[in-house]
Every structure is written in structure tokens, then in C-alpha cells.
Design a protein around this motif. Structure first.
Motif, short mmCIF file in Angstrom:
data_model
loop_
_atom_site.label_atom_id
_atom_site.label_comp_id
_atom_site.label_asym_id
_atom_site.label_seq_id
_atom_site.Cartn_x
_atom_site.Cartn_y
_atom_site.Cartn_z
N ALA A 220 -14.59 -30.36 31.30
CA ALA A 220 -14.23 -29.28 31.18
C ALA A 220 -12.75 -28.62 31.53
CB ALA A 220 -15.51 -28.04 31.86
N GLY A 221 -12.33 -29.28 32.65
CA GLY A 221 -11.02 -29.21 33.05
C GLY A 221 -9.96 -29.58 32.16
N HIS A 222 -10.29 -30.85 31.62
CA HIS A 222 -9.46 -31.48 30.68
C HIS A 222 -9.30 -30.29 29.39
CE1 HIS A 222 -10.51 -35.69 31.96
NE2 HIS A 222 -9.42 -35.08 32.67
N ALA A 223 -10.64 -29.87 28.88
CA ALA A 223 -10.71 -29.14 27.75
C ALA A 223 -9.90 -27.77 28.03
CB ALA A 223 -12.05 -28.85 27.55
N ASP A 224 -9.86 -27.49 29.15
CA ASP A 224 -9.09 -26.24 29.45
C ASP A 224 -7.64 -26.28 29.39
OD1 ASP A 224 -9.02 -23.43 30.21
OD2 ASP A 224 -8.70 -23.89 32.06
N ILE A 225 -7.20 -27.48 29.64
CA ILE A 225 -5.68 -27.81 29.48
C ILE A 225 -5.58 -28.14 28.14
CG2 ILE A 225 -4.06 -29.46 29.80
CD1 ILE A 225 -5.40 -30.24 32.58
N PHE B 122 -17.07 -23.00 26.36
CA PHE B 122 -16.27 -22.06 26.06
C PHE B 122 -14.89 -22.24 25.66
CE2 PHE B 122 -13.85 -18.23 28.27
CZ PHE B 122 -14.59 -17.24 27.63
N THR B 123 -14.32 -23.36 25.89
CA THR B 123 -13.01 -23.68 25.49
C THR B 123 -12.84 -24.00 24.16
OG1 THR B 123 -13.31 -26.14 25.72
CG2 THR B 123 -12.70 -24.99 27.65
N THR B 124 -14.11 -23.73 23.37
CA THR B 124 -13.98 -23.92 21.81
C THR B 124 -14.25 -22.56 21.48
OG1 THR B 124 -16.38 -24.50 21.65
CG2 THR B 124 -14.95 -26.43 21.79
N ARG B 125 -14.33 -21.52 21.92
CA ARG B 125 -14.55 -20.22 21.43
C ARG B 125 -13.52 -19.84 20.29
NH1 ARG B 125 -12.10 -19.84 25.80
NH2 ARG B 125 -10.59 -18.51 26.18
N ASP B 126 -14.05 -19.21 19.23
CA ASP B 126 -13.26 -18.87 18.11
C ASP B 126 -12.23 -19.80 17.31
OD1 ASP B 126 -14.22 -16.39 18.63
OD2 ASP B 126 -12.61 -16.11 20.06
N LEU B 127 -12.57 -21.09 17.47
CA LEU B 127 -11.66 -22.01 16.99
C LEU B 127 -12.34 -22.60 15.61
CD1 LEU B 127 -10.94 -24.57 19.93
CD2 LEU B 127 -9.44 -22.86 19.02
N THR B 128 -11.59 -23.02 15.10
CA THR B 128 -11.64 -23.62 13.41
C THR B 128 -12.08 -25.18 13.71
OG1 THR B 128 -9.61 -24.56 13.05
CG2 THR B 128 -10.37 -22.04 12.20
N ASP B 129 -12.69 -25.83 12.77
CA ASP B 129 -13.09 -27.21 12.97
C ASP B 129 -11.70 -28.14 13.03
OD1 ASP B 129 -15.84 -26.79 12.51
OD2 ASP B 129 -15.65 -27.18 10.40
N GLU B 130 -10.72 -27.57 12.23
CA GLU B 130 -9.40 -28.35 12.38
C GLU B 130 -8.88 -28.02 13.73
OE1 GLU B 130 -5.08 -28.34 10.32
OE2 GLU B 130 -6.29 -26.74 9.91
N GLN B 131 -8.95 -26.99 14.35
CA GLN B 131 -8.21 -26.59 15.87
C GLN B 131 -8.96 -27.55 16.86
OE1 GLN B 131 -8.66 -22.48 15.52
NE2 GLN B 131 -6.75 -22.32 15.87
N ALA B 132 -10.25 -27.66 16.58
CA ALA B 132 -11.19 -28.36 17.58
C ALA B 132 -10.83 -30.09 17.55
CB ALA B 132 -12.64 -28.33 17.26
N GLY B 133 -10.28 -30.39 16.57
CA GLY B 133 -9.86 -31.73 16.46
C GLY B 133 -8.38 -32.13 16.48
N ASP C 241 -3.24 -22.64 22.08
CA ASP C 241 -3.08 -21.36 21.84
C ASP C 241 -2.83 -20.47 23.03
OD1 ASP C 241 -5.65 -21.17 22.64
OD2 ASP C 241 -6.39 -20.28 20.76
N GLY C 242 -2.82 -21.17 24.03
CA GLY C 242 -2.57 -20.19 25.32
C GLY C 242 -3.87 -19.51 25.91
N ALA C 243 -4.96 -19.70 25.18
CA ALA C 243 -6.32 -19.16 25.69
C ALA C 243 -6.89 -20.10 27.06
CB ALA C 243 -7.27 -19.22 24.71
N LYS C 244 -7.12 -19.54 27.92
CA LYS C 244 -7.67 -20.10 29.22
C LYS C 244 -9.05 -19.48 29.23
CE LYS C 244 -3.17 -19.20 31.42
NZ LYS C 244 -2.67 -18.13 32.60
#
Length: 186
Positions: free
Chosen positions: A169-174, A38-49, A180-183
Motif C-alpha cells: 500500500a505504501g508502494h502504491a501510494d508513491i 484507495f490508490t486506484t480511485r478514479d483511474l483508467t485501466d491504462e493508468q493502473a498499468g 498524478d499527484g494524488a495521495k
């Protein structure tokens, strides 16, 4: 009692229905997998990296790491420590290759990383559903972080996979909140 190749599940067969302890383990693992993805929702490949903290971690890399860890630990349940290797004998080059599990590499996509994770999750779930004995043990691989001469049951390995997934998952949330401020929650 170790599990040998003869007891591995047939991947062409549907997993047995799960209930009780197996359902509890798989349910908890599914919950934490969901939060990680869920932490990766609506992200681009660039943002995921992107690294958003001082650590080397990025969202795509965390999912790659959790995927590799789950794949290796599931294989360990069936085949024992030989699938994990001897961490005490790893060279600097081995450690550098292992570090690639924590980052998005050129040509990798978030969709590809998530698809790989989904396939590993499917195989792990099938394994848990069809394992003859959650109490079957294997000796841990050689590693500076494991006590020598220690065995883990399949049950203990599954709890470790759950704990690692939840931790990351906790690391990913941070990382996502820093991006981008999404939680994930709240």
C-alpha cells in the motif's frame, strides 16, 4: 499441529462472528487493504498499468501481486507448503510467469483486478473467522529467503499477509503520487 482438509471452512456457511484477536487481525488487514485499493480511485485501466518510477511496479500489478500472495498464503494455512511450490527449483520461465503478477497484462482491467482482490479478501476473512486454531503450524516452502526447517502458525501467516499488504500500500501510494499527484493520506 497442521490443519487438514477436514477442518477447512464450508464456503456456503457464513463465517463465525469474530472478536478478540481474530477481529484485531482482520481489522488491521481491512485497513491496509482499503489503503491499497484507495490508490486506484478514479483511474483508467491504462493508468493502473503505468509505471511511474524506475521499478517495474504499477498499481494494477501491485494489487494483482497482493491478491496472489494472499490467496497463496491462505491456501498455505490449510494445505501447507505444497500449494506454494519449491522456489529453489523454479526455472527462468517460472520466474517470468511470476513477474506477470506485478503488471497489468493485455485484456486485464482494473475492475477485474479489484474484483479478484475482493473475492480473495472475502475468502481469507471467512477462513480466519472459522479456523479452529490460529496456532496451527505448517512447514514453510523451500525458498532462498526462508530458513530451512521453519514452521509458521496461521497467526504468523496472517501477520505476514498484513505486513505485505501494508508495505505494498505504501508502494502504491508513491506510484499514485508520481502518476498524478494524488495521495492516499495528507
Amino acid at each position: 499441529m497442521a490443519i487438514d482438509q477436514a477442518t477447512t471452512p464450508d464456503p456456503t456457511q457464513a463465517p463465525a462472528a469474530t472478536d478478540g484477536e481474530r477481529a484485531d487481525l482482520l481489522g488491521m488487514l481491512a485497513k491496509h487493504r482499503h489503503f491499497l485499493r484507495f490508490t486506484t480511485r478514479d483511474l483508467t485501466d491504462e493508468q493502473a498499468g503505468l509505471r511511474t518510477t524506475v521499478s517495474e511496479l504499477c498499481l494494477g500489478g501491485l494489487i494483482k501481486h497482493v491478491t496472489a500472495a494472499e490467496r497463496n498464503w491462505a491456501a498455505f494455512i490449510v494445505d501447507g507448503p505444497s500449494v506454494m511450490g519449491d522456489f529453489t527449483a523454479m526455472t527462468e520461465a517460472d520466474w517470468a510467469r511470476r513477474a506477470d503478477d506485478f503488471r497489468m497484462l493485455p485484456g486485464e482491467t482494473l475492475a477485474g483486478v479489484l474484483a479478484d482482490y475482493a473475492e480473495v479478501a472475502r475468502r481469507t476473512d471467512e477462513l480466519v473467522a472459522t479456523l479452529p486454531d490460529l496456532g496451527a503450524t505448517q512447514p514453510l516452502p523451500k525458498a532462498p529467503w526462508f530458513q530451512a526447517e521453519t514452521e509458521w502458525s496461521a497467526r504468523r501467516v496472517l501477520m505476514h499477509i498484513i505486513a505485505e499488504t501494508a508495505q505494498h500500500a505504501g508502494h502504491a501510494d508513491i506510484i499514485r503520487e508520481s502518476l498524478d499527484g494524488a495521495k492516499s493520506m495528507g
